[in-house]
Enzyme design. Structure first.
Site, short mmCIF file in Angstrom:
data_model
loop_
_atom_site.label_atom_id
_atom_site.label_comp_id
_atom_site.label_asym_id
_atom_site.label_seq_id
_atom_site.Cartn_x
_atom_site.Cartn_y
_atom_site.Cartn_z
N GLY A 91 0.86 -1.17 0.07
CA GLY A 91 0.00 0.01 -0.05
C GLY A 91 0.77 1.16 -0.14
CB CYS A 92 1.37 3.74 -2.20
SG CYS A 92 -0.21 4.14 -2.88
CD GLU A 93 -3.06 7.18 -0.31
OE1 GLU A 93 -4.18 6.54 0.41
OE2 GLU A 93 -3.56 8.01 -1.12
CB SER A 94 -0.73 4.32 5.85
OG SER A 94 -1.64 3.34 5.45
N GLY A 97 -4.99 2.55 -1.44
CA GLY A 97 -3.94 1.90 -1.43
C GLY A 97 -3.42 1.86 0.45
#
Lengths: 138, 405
Positions: free
Chosen positions: A48-51, A119
């Site tokens: 996941g890219c945001e957290s 994400g």
């Protein structure tokens, strides 16, 4: 579904405003046991890219139950993880497979947190829980 | 003065209600919104002129080709270049890949490619690939830790030290909004015949670059960040150099003649436009250029600047907020953090208020490492934003932050 989850769900659906609802979610996040630093390793990260989300799922053979430990560096995702843990805790693989998590999130008006654009890995966690439950159920 | 009410009426999406609140769109750095004329032109093309370009001996084919090439002229005029110096691509990323691929033929082991610490991944990764394939070396103009921008003196020293074959830097940073001193850097690079490339993805709409004044060799941009459609971008190149690059993709449209043994190619820009191009996209981008031309550039700049100054001053008043980057020379983009809170939480709460911002590393992971952070909340303004939106945003932001405290 167990009573503690029903309680949590009621708290969220009955929140009077979005502020109250997210405050509730973040409070749930605070209750989630913190994963020890040595377990926050890359191999446990859910893509996941945001957290960052770390996830451990184990199967207790004697009790035939899934044991889930998870943590995140964001308050809201942590709260959502807490909800997921309430949703699945103490259930047998067969019971887990009967749960429609999408429906549950929809009823709490949190479905957007499962959208692919987020994400945040919530969807991936649900998939992973179901995959493990499916394997154990066979 | 910019008639902001009139401007906003041209953007249908800005009337939306999101999560029961009027939409406040502060994510124009990711993609700008589109005026009605751009949206209509796509519809009009498919309803009235749809046909392939450069080959039809029929009326529709002529019409499509004329509109398509007219858009090239419009963009060329907009940036003070010649039409044959404009290549259509699918975005700034493809433009940079085209350049990296083409220029790699001119490189030898040990040659230096110089970029800045503020680059988007699209202006880092293609060069890393080129270095891996050619033995060239990637060097970085560092971020000055106090000012959070690159220093001209350091840049000159590095240019003198490395005599780079290629220098590729952004006109404006997508994460911090910094307007980089590219005119001086380009000028200085001439000393060593360095090939200069400017990533104008963020700057194109805000700064309206002039190719003659800049005097760079290449300039890349994306249509969708400048009122146009997604899936289209452009590459400007000084003609002789552009035409000397080898072809990137091959196929129809870009050839002069083909036999089973060999093929010859047309000249630039055609040789870089293999296959059926994004015709409706190009034509609608032409309309986006028309739209920008109708807005006085000075009015636009004045409005954007005043929005930026107001936003900055309001954010600075909130204790616990940390702002990043160059807060003077800026295209209207502010990255911030609040205490130790995760940007994701702030943006999720803002979304509940109908406010669109971006969070994360913004495809600039190396820059995040320089700043010693994982990510930021990014507000990126455009000329269609208003002071009232900023006021509303600040009220909502304070409310969201209080939920986190």
């Amino acid at each position: 579904m167990n009573d503690s989850y029903i309680n949590v769900k009621n708290q969220i659906t009955q929140a009077g405003s979005w502020q109250e609802k997210y405050r509730e979610i973040m409070t749930l996040g605070k209750e989630l046991p913190v994963l020890p630093q040595e377990l926050k390793v890359d191999s446990a990260i859910v893509d996941g890219c945001e957290s960052n989300v770390w996830l451990y799922i184990n199967f207790n053979n004697e009790e035939r139950k899934l044991l889930i430990a998870a943590d995140s560096d964001t308050r809201i995702v942590k709260g959502l993880l807490s909800i997921i843990l309430y949703l699945y805790s103490d259930l047998t693989p067969n019971q887990i497979l009967l749960i429609d998590a999408n429906k549950e999130f929809e009823e709490m008006a949190l479905l957007k947190h499962l959208s692919p654009s987020r994400g945040n890995g919530i969807k991936a966690i649900l998939n992973e829980i179901n995959r493990k439950a499916y394997l154990m159920n066979k | 003065m910019l008639d902001i009410d009139k401007v906003r009426k041209k953007f249908p999406i800005l009337k939306q209600v999101v999560n029961k609140q009027p939409l406040i769109y502060f994510d124009s750095g990711a993609t700008s919104q589109k005026p009605q004329c751009v949206i209509d032109s796509i519809n009009y093309f498919y309803s009235n002129s749809n046909s392939n370009v450069h080959r039809g001996i029929h009326t529709l084919g002529d019409r499509a080709t004329v509109s398509y090439e007219e858009a090239r002229n419009k963009v060329a005029k907009f940036i003070n270049a010649q039409a044959k110096e404009i290549v259509w691509t699918k975005g700034a990323t493809e433009s940079l890949n085209l350049l990296a691929n083409g220029l790699s033929n001119f490189l030898h082991p040990g040659d230096v490619i110089l970029i800045s610490a503020l680059e988007h991944h699209a202006n880092i990764v293609p060069w890393q690939q080129v270095c891996a394939n050619t033995g060239a070396i990637l060097k970085i103009i560092p971020l000055d830790e106090t000012t959070e921008k690159i220093k001209l003196e350091t840049t000159y020293q590095l240019i003198d030290l490395y005599k780079p074959k290629i220098l590729s830097i952004s006109h404006a940073s997508n994460t911090l909004g910094n307007i980089q001193p590219i005119t001086d850097i380009i000028q200085y690079s001439k000393k060593y015949q360095t090939i200069t490339i400017i990533d104008g993805a963020q700057a194109f709409m805000h700064l309206r670059p002039d190719m003659l004044k800049l005097n760079c060799d290449f300039y890349v941009f994306s249509a969708h960040k400048s009122l146009g459609p997604t899936g289209l971008g452009g590459l400007y190149g000084k003609y002789e150099l552009l035409n000397s690059l080898p072809v990137y993709q091959t196929g129809g449209e870009m050839i002069k003649s083909v036999s089973f043994d060999t093929s010859t190619f047309t000249d630039a820009p055609g040789k870089f436009e293999a296959g059926t191009p994004n015709i409706s996209g190009v034509i609608s981008f032409g309309c986006a250029i028309d739209f920008m031309n109708k807005i006085d550039f000075l009015d636009q700049k004045t409005h954007e600047k005043s929005l930026f100054i107001y936003l900055k001053s309001q954010l600075e008043k909130i204790s616990g907020i940390i702002l990043y980057g160059d807060l003077e020379l800026n295209i209207g983009t502010i990255s911030f953090n609040y205490k130790n809170e995760h940007p994701f939480d702030i943006a999720t709460l803002l979304d509940q208020c109908g406010i669109a911002v971006r969070v994360g590393n913004h495809c600039t992971q190396p820059l995040m490492r320089c700043l010693n952070i994982e990510g930021t909340v990014r507000i990126s303004l455009a000329f269609y934003n208003t002071k009232n939106e900023i006021q509303q945003f600040i009220i909502h932001l304070k409310q969201c932050l209080s939920l986190l405290d």
